[in-house]
Design a protein around this motif. Structure first.
Motif, PDB file in Angstrom:
ATOM      1  N   PRO A  87       0.654  -1.255  -0.171  1.00  0.00           N
ATOM      2  CA  PRO A  87      -0.016   0.018   0.133  1.00  0.00           C
ATOM      3  C   PRO A  87       0.794   1.394  -0.036  1.00  0.00           C
ATOM      4  O   PRO A  87       1.995   1.407   0.691  1.00  0.00           O
ATOM      5  CB  PRO A  87      -0.694  -0.173   1.205  1.00  0.00           C
ATOM      6  N   SER A  88       0.393   2.349  -0.687  1.00  0.00           N
ATOM      7  CA  SER A  88       1.268   3.503  -0.897  1.00  0.00           C
ATOM      8  C   SER A  88       1.234   4.339   0.367  1.00  0.00           C
ATOM      9  O   SER A  88       2.132   5.214   0.429  1.00  0.00           O
ATOM     10  CB  SER A  88       0.641   4.280  -2.099  1.00  0.00           C
ATOM     11  N   ASP A  89       0.367   4.136   1.162  1.00  0.00           N
ATOM     12  CA  ASP A  89       0.278   4.979   2.411  1.00  0.00           C
ATOM     13  C   ASP A  89       1.205   4.429   3.521  1.00  0.00           C
ATOM     14  O   ASP A  89       1.143   4.942   4.625  1.00  0.00           O
ATOM     15  CB  ASP A  89      -1.325   5.187   2.827  1.00  0.00           C
ATOM     16  N   TYR A  90       1.918   3.453   3.370  1.00  0.00           N
ATOM     17  CA  TYR A  90       2.879   2.798   4.321  1.00  0.00           C
ATOM     18  C   TYR A  90       4.021   3.249   4.097  1.00  0.00           C
ATOM     19  O   TYR A  90       4.692   3.461   2.832  1.00  0.00           O
ATOM     20  CB  TYR A  90       3.057   1.288   4.380  1.00  0.00           C
ATOM     21  N   PRO A  91       4.889   3.820   4.962  1.00  0.00           N
ATOM     22  CA  PRO A  91       6.238   4.340   4.537  1.00  0.00           C
ATOM     23  C   PRO A  91       7.187   3.340   4.336  1.00  0.00           C
ATOM     24  O   PRO A  91       7.075   2.101   4.648  1.00  0.00           O
ATOM     25  CB  PRO A  91       6.668   5.194   6.139  1.00  0.00           C
ATOM     26  N   ARG A  92       8.134   3.740   3.694  1.00  0.00           N
ATOM     27  CA  ARG A  92       9.303   2.692   3.292  1.00  0.00           C
ATOM     28  C   ARG A  92       9.774   1.957   4.448  1.00  0.00           C
ATOM     29  O   ARG A  92      10.400   0.690   4.081  1.00  0.00           O
ATOM     30  CB  ARG A  92      10.537   3.426   2.364  1.00  0.00           C
ATOM     31  N   LEU A  93       9.896   2.189   5.488  1.00  0.00           N
ATOM     32  CA  LEU A  93      10.457   1.474   6.739  1.00  0.00           C
ATOM     33  C   LEU A  93       9.550   0.313   6.846  1.00  0.00           C
ATOM     34  O   LEU A  93       9.886  -0.605   7.345  1.00  0.00           O
ATOM     35  CB  LEU A  93      10.305   2.415   7.980  1.00  0.00           C
ATOM     36  N   ALA A  94       8.131   0.353   6.519  1.00  0.00           N
ATOM     37  CA  ALA A  94       7.289  -0.690   6.764  1.00  0.00           C
ATOM     38  C   ALA A  94       7.152  -1.335   5.300  1.00  0.00           C
ATOM     39  O   ALA A  94       6.026  -1.755   5.253  1.00  0.00           O
ATOM     40  CB  ALA A  94       5.969  -0.110   7.416  1.00  0.00           C
ATOM     41  N   SER A  95       8.219  -1.580   4.846  1.00  0.00           N
ATOM     42  CA  SER A  95       8.167  -2.172   3.612  1.00  0.00           C
ATOM     43  C   SER A  95       7.711  -3.633   3.374  1.00  0.00           C
ATOM     44  O   SER A  95       7.235  -4.016   2.577  1.00  0.00           O
ATOM     45  CB  SER A  95       9.446  -1.850   2.724  1.00  0.00           C
ATOM     46  N   SER A  96       7.430  -4.064   4.568  1.00  0.00           N
ATOM     47  CA  SER A  96       7.237  -5.714   4.538  1.00  0.00           C
ATOM     48  C   SER A  96       5.658  -5.610   4.598  1.00  0.00           C
ATOM     49  O   SER A  96       5.108  -6.881   4.570  1.00  0.00           O
ATOM     50  CB  SER A  96       7.796  -6.476   5.773  1.00  0.00           C
ATOM     51  N   ILE A  97       4.969  -4.595   4.762  1.00  0.00           N
ATOM     52  CA  ILE A  97       3.541  -4.749   4.732  1.00  0.00           C
ATOM     53  C   ILE A  97       2.899  -4.909   3.419  1.00  0.00           C
ATOM     54  O   ILE A  97       3.151  -4.046   2.364  1.00  0.00           O
ATOM     55  CB  ILE A  97       2.672  -3.372   5.464  1.00  0.00           C
ATOM     56  N   ARG A  98       2.116  -5.768   3.298  1.00  0.00           N
ATOM     57  CA  ARG A  98       1.417  -6.107   1.965  1.00  0.00           C
ATOM     58  C   ARG A  98      -0.053  -6.101   1.900  1.00  0.00           C
ATOM     59  O   ARG A  98      -0.706  -6.153   3.204  1.00  0.00           O
ATOM     60  CB  ARG A  98       1.875  -7.467   1.575  1.00  0.00           C
ATOM     61  N   LEU A  99      -0.586  -6.036   0.767  1.00  0.00           N
ATOM     62  CA  LEU A  99      -2.267  -6.196   0.880  1.00  0.00           C
ATOM     63  C   LEU A  99      -2.647  -6.994  -0.343  1.00  0.00           C
ATOM     64  O   LEU A  99      -2.019  -6.898  -1.494  1.00  0.00           O
ATOM     65  CB  LEU A  99      -2.705  -4.856   0.728  1.00  0.00           C
ATOM     66  N   ILE A 100      -3.467  -8.025  -0.065  1.00  0.00           N
ATOM     67  CA  ILE A 100      -3.925  -8.961  -1.401  1.00  0.00           C
ATOM     68  C   ILE A 100      -5.256  -8.506  -1.451  1.00  0.00           C
ATOM     69  O   ILE A 100      -6.181  -8.332  -0.364  1.00  0.00           O
ATOM     70  CB  ILE A 100      -3.930 -10.443  -0.984  1.00  0.00           C
ATOM     71  N   THR A 101      -5.531  -8.048  -2.615  1.00  0.00           N
ATOM     72  CA  THR A 101      -7.080  -7.482  -2.713  1.00  0.00           C
ATOM     73  C   THR A 101      -7.684  -7.888  -4.165  1.00  0.00           C
ATOM     74  O   THR A 101      -6.951  -8.314  -5.060  1.00  0.00           O
ATOM     75  CB  THR A 101      -6.799  -5.987  -2.710  1.00  0.00           C
ATOM     76  N   ALA A 102      -8.779  -8.049  -4.306  1.00  0.00           N
ATOM     77  CA  ALA A 102      -9.435  -8.251  -5.485  1.00  0.00           C
ATOM     78  C   ALA A 102     -10.926  -7.124  -5.424  1.00  0.00           C
ATOM     79  O   ALA A 102     -11.409  -7.040  -4.418  1.00  0.00           O
ATOM     80  CB  ALA A 102     -10.066  -9.594  -5.507  1.00  0.00           C
ATOM     81  N   ARG A 103     -11.091  -6.837  -6.631  1.00  0.00           N
ATOM     82  CA  ARG A 103     -12.322  -5.800  -6.504  1.00  0.00           C
ATOM     83  C   ARG A 103     -13.489  -6.692  -7.190  1.00  0.00           C
ATOM     84  O   ARG A 103     -13.454  -7.180  -8.492  1.00  0.00           O
ATOM     85  CB  ARG A 103     -12.037  -4.729  -7.548  1.00  0.00           C
ATOM     86  N   VAL A 104     -14.347  -7.072  -6.655  1.00  0.00           N
ATOM     87  CA  VAL A 104     -15.460  -8.033  -6.895  1.00  0.00           C
ATOM     88  C   VAL A 104     -16.819  -7.548  -7.269  1.00  0.00           C
ATOM     89  O   VAL A 104     -16.919  -6.606  -6.491  1.00  0.00           O
ATOM     90  CB  VAL A 104     -15.467  -9.203  -5.918  1.00  0.00           C
ATOM     91  N   GLY A 105     -17.365  -7.840  -8.087  1.00  0.00           N
ATOM     92  CA  GLY A 105     -18.796  -7.217  -8.490  1.00  0.00           C
ATOM     93  C   GLY A 105     -19.733  -8.194  -9.536  1.00  0.00           C
ATOM     94  O   GLY A 105     -19.172  -9.152 -10.053  1.00  0.00           O
ATOM     95  N   TYR A 106     -20.807  -7.568  -9.570  1.00  0.00           N
ATOM     96  CA  TYR A 106     -21.878  -8.392 -10.461  1.00  0.00           C
ATOM     97  C   TYR A 106     -22.800  -7.424 -10.838  1.00  0.00           C
ATOM     98  O   TYR A 106     -23.155  -6.536  -9.774  1.00  0.00           O
ATOM     99  CB  TYR A 106     -22.515  -9.610  -9.622  1.00  0.00           C
ATOM    100  N   ALA A 107     -23.260  -7.492 -11.880  1.00  0.00           N
ATOM    101  CA  ALA A 107     -24.175  -6.532 -12.489  1.00  0.00           C
ATOM    102  C   ALA A 107     -25.667  -6.205 -11.884  1.00  0.00           C
ATOM    103  O   ALA A 107     -26.343  -5.499 -12.006  1.00  0.00           O
ATOM    104  CB  ALA A 107     -24.406  -6.344 -13.906  1.00  0.00           C
ATOM    105  N   LYS A 108     -26.115  -7.371 -11.361  1.00  0.00           N
ATOM    106  CA  LYS A 108     -27.624  -7.432 -10.870  1.00  0.00           C
ATOM    107  C   LYS A 108     -27.351  -7.670  -9.164  1.00  0.00           C
ATOM    108  O   LYS A 108     -26.860  -8.503  -8.616  1.00  0.00           O
ATOM    109  CB  LYS A 108     -28.159  -8.745 -11.376  1.00  0.00           C
ATOM    110  N   TYR A 109     -28.161  -6.665  -8.666  1.00  0.00           N
ATOM    111  CA  TYR A 109     -28.309  -6.563  -7.266  1.00  0.00           C
ATOM    112  C   TYR A 109     -29.689  -7.304  -6.675  1.00  0.00           C
ATOM    113  O   TYR A 109     -30.769  -7.297  -7.333  1.00  0.00           O
ATOM    114  CB  TYR A 109     -28.597  -5.012  -6.820  1.00  0.00           C
ATOM    115  N   PRO A 110     -29.550  -7.879  -5.610  1.00  0.00           N
ATOM    116  CA  PRO A 110     -28.502  -8.025  -4.694  1.00  0.00           C
ATOM    117  C   PRO A 110     -27.621  -9.200  -5.127  1.00  0.00           C
ATOM    118  O   PRO A 110     -27.995 -10.030  -5.948  1.00  0.00           O
ATOM    119  CB  PRO A 110     -29.197  -8.379  -3.430  1.00  0.00           C
TER     120      PRO A 110
END
Length: 168
Positions: A87-110
Motif C-alpha cells: 500500500p502506498s500509504d505505508y512508509p518505506r520503513l514498513a516495506s514488509s506490509i502487503r495487501l492482497i486485494t480483489a475488486r469483485v462485483g456483479y451487475a445485478k443486485y442483490p
C-alpha cells in the motif's frame, strides 16, 4: 430476514475469524466472510482486502465466489484476479506490509460475495483487531472471533463497548 435488509446498503452474512495457536512461535489465522451487496452505492463493501506482513506471515488458500440473489454461484474468483502489493500509504520503513486485494462485483443486485483465507503467522505478538462493522448503512447477521490455544497459553485482550462471551 427482511428486517436485516431494510434501509441498508449491505448485509454482512458472517464474519468469522479463527486463530489456532500451535505454540508461542506459530499460529494459523482463518477467515470466512460473506456480504450481500444490496445496491450500487455499496460495491466497495464487497472488495476483498487481506493485509499481511511478509516478514511474519504467509497467506494461502484464498477462495472467493459471487452468488446471485437466488444463491446460484455466478463466478469464482481465480487466483490471478487477486493483486498483491505494498500500500502506498505505508512508509518505506514498513516495506514488509502487503495487501492482497480483489475488486469483485456483479451487475445485478442483490448479490453475495463469499471468501475465505488462511494465514500462517510467525509468533503470537499480536492478533488482528476484531470488531463488528461500525457503519449505520450495514447490518451484521453474524460476527465472531474464536481463539483456540494450548491450555497454558495466556490470552490478553481488552473488550470495548461490548459484552464478550469468553469460554475457557
Amino acid at each position: 430476514p427482511s428486517e436485516l435488509t431494510e434501509d441498508v446498503q449491505a448485509v454482512v452474512r458472517y464474519d468469522r475469524t479463527t486463530i489456532e495457536v500451535e505454540n508461542a512461535s506459530r499460529a494459523i489465522l482463518k477467515q470466512q466472510y460473506a456480504v450481500t451487496i444490496l445496491e450500487e452505492d455499496a460495491v466497495s463493501y464487497g472488495f476483498i482486502n487481506i493485509p499481511y506482513d511478509k516478514s511474519f506471515s504467509k497467506v494461502r488458500n484464498i477462495e472467493a465466489a459471487v452468488y446471485d440473489k437466488n444463491g446460484k454461484r455466478v463466478s469464482k474468483i481465480k487466483s490471478n484476479e487477486f493483486e498483491d502489493f505494498q500500500p502506498s500509504d505505508y512508509p518505506r520503513l514498513a516495506s514488509s506490509i502487503r495487501l492482497i486485494t480483489a475488486r469483485v462485483g456483479y451487475a445485478k443486485y442483490p448479490y453475495t460475495i463469499v471468501y475465505s483465507s488462511a494465514k500462517t503467522i510467525k509468533g503470537t505478538h499480536g492478533f488482528p483487531t476484531f470488531y463488528v462493522y461500525p457503519r449505520s448503512n450495514v447490518r451484521v447477521e453474524e460476527a465472531q472471533m474464536i481463539i483456540k490455544s494450548p491450555a497454558d497459553f495466556v490470552i490478553r485482550y481488552k473488550a470495548l463497548s461490548t459484552d464478550v462471551d469468553t469460554c475457557y
